[in-house]
Scaffold this active site. Structure first.
Site, PDB file in Angstrom:
ATOM      1  CE  LYS A  22      91.667  41.596 -34.674  1.00 48.64           C
ATOM      2  NZ  LYS A  22      91.331  42.466 -36.103  1.00 48.64           N
ATOM      3  N   GLY A  23      87.535  44.297 -33.049  1.00 49.45           N
ATOM      4  CA  GLY A  23      86.979  45.348 -33.588  1.00 49.45           C
ATOM      5  C   GLY A  23      86.595  44.246 -34.723  1.00 49.45           C
ATOM      6  N   GLY A  24      85.196  44.029 -35.302  1.00 49.68           N
ATOM      7  CA  GLY A  24      84.686  43.957 -36.429  1.00 49.68           C
ATOM      8  C   GLY A  24      84.664  41.970 -36.319  1.00 49.68           C
ATOM      9  N   GLY A  26      81.856  40.949 -33.844  1.00 46.15           N
ATOM     10  CA  GLY A  26      80.233  41.168 -33.876  1.00 46.15           C
ATOM     11  C   GLY A  26      79.947  41.147 -32.122  1.00 46.15           C
ATOM     12  CE  LYS A  27      83.928  45.277 -29.751  1.00 46.77           C
ATOM     13  NZ  LYS A  27      84.861  45.172 -31.421  1.00 46.77           N
ATOM     14  CB  THR A  28      76.786  46.210 -32.219  1.00 45.64           C
ATOM     15  OG1 THR A  28      78.341  46.414 -32.163  1.00 45.64           O
ATOM     16  CG2 THR A  28      75.648  46.186 -32.089  1.00 45.64           C
ATOM     17  CG  ASP A  51      83.145  51.277 -30.892  1.00 44.18           C
ATOM     18  OD1 ASP A  51      83.634  51.726 -31.745  1.00 44.18           O
ATOM     19  OD2 ASP A  51      82.686  49.896 -31.297  1.00 44.18           O
ATOM     20  CB  CYS A 268      82.526  26.403 -52.067  1.00 43.46           C
ATOM     21  SG  CYS A 268      83.714  28.118 -51.373  1.00 43.46           S
TER      22      CYS A 268
END
Length: 329
Positions: A22-24, A26-28, A51, A268
């Site tokens: 899926k986009g975003g 961390g594929k690259t 891409d 947190c």
């Protein structure tokens, strides 16, 4: 299964490695870090971004284009950013004929009488042309940084579609015989170019069939899925695994990225809530993949992974598992 990509890096026969998800997620970052690790073992490595939203240049802090460029700091690592729809014009005249995708598309449409004989023929043939060009280069391993899932699945179907198109082209060519000159004139294509295309398709078909065979050989080709512990990402990962399995493409490695290492004593509240949510999906990942896949878990980074040093650090944990302090694996 070992939580590592070590076997991919060590394999002497592995030629094609695809990284997708899926986009975003961390594929690259994953594909660039893997390419860096491969460069330490292989004689010559190429990483290609297919891409449309190319990120290799950002990851390596270096500008790349449609021709392989040596990555700074390496003698044997090269990178290029190219769209499958883009015709590799500069190489095509010498290697496989001038403007083959357009010529084959026009000729096939005219000869068959069906403009939609092969949907997306221009893009399919351009990717076939890219594979032929890359296959003729002397890279030991080629890593593909692919687009989000839907586009990637379409990309993986291109070799089959290219073979179908080329065989149809040959079949129609044989039956058309003497009307080639007429068809060339109507299509607005020089007859010499069509003749050149005929000669080139035979060679292209042979190469693409070889590449297709390699794609379905787990010793030569593997697909690495990258995801994050969230519903949509996990859903797309399962879809990707199922589709790749149907296409007989090896998929045995899953990267679970952006894991938050927090405990119940964290100050947190958002971190605790997010860690709890991630824990639920981590359990699903264990149930789905733990026995049959190499599941590599990567931590959420406090900064972008850009530049050779950070890519090497990230890549090191693709091979040797990151030691989480609180996360129960």
């Amino acid at each position: 299964m070992e939580p590592s990509l070590q076997e991919l890096v060590d394999s002497k026969d592995m030629r094609w490695i695809f990284v997708g998800g899926k986009g975003g997620v961390g594929k690259t970052t994953t594909s660039c870090s893997l390419a860096v690790q491969l460069a330490a073992k292989k004689s010559k490595v190429l990483i290609i971004s297919t891409d449309p939203a190319h990120n290799l240049s950002d990851a390596f802090n270096q500008r790349f284009g449609k021709d392989p460029v040596q990555v700074q700091g390496f003698d044997n690592l090269f990178a290029m950013e190219v769209s499958p729809a883009q015709v590799v014009r500069e190489k095509s005249a010498e290697q496989i004929g001038r403007n083959q995708p357009e010529i084959i598309s026009k000729a096939l449409s005219m000869l068959s009488g069906n403009a939609d004989a092969i949907p997306g023929i221009d893009e399919i043939m351009s990717f076939a042309q890219l594979l032929v060009a890359v296959n003729r280069m002397d890279y030991e391993t080629i890593v593909f940084d692919t687009a989000p899932t839907g586009h990637t699945l379409r990309l993986m179907s291109f070799p089959d579609a290219a073979i179908k198109a080329l065989k149809l082209f040959q079949s129609v060519r044989s039956s058309a015989g003497g009307i080639i000159g007429t068809v060339a004139g109507v299509a607005g294509v020089d007859q010499d170019d069509i003749t050149s295309a005929f000669e080139a398709t035979d060679k292209m078909l042979e190469v693409i069939q070889t590449v297709q065979t390699q794609f379905k050989d787990p010793a030569r080709t593997s697909f690495v899925c990258v995801c994050i512990p969230e519903f949509l990402s996990l859903y797309e990962t399962e879809r990707l695994v199922q589709e790749l399995t149907k296409r007989e493409i090896d998929v045995a490695h899953i990267i679970v990225n952006q894991l938050l290492d927090a405990n119940d004593d964290s100050q947190c509240e958002n971190c605790r809530a997010r860690a709890s949510m991630q824990g639920k999906y981590l359990q699903q990942i264990r149930d789905l993949y733990e026995e049959d896949f190499h599941v590599v878990r990567m931590p959420l980074r406090t900064s972008e992974v850009r530049g050779i040093d950070l890519l090497k650090q990230f890549g090191a944990n693709l091979l040797v598992p990151y030691k989480f302090k609180y996360l129960k694996l």
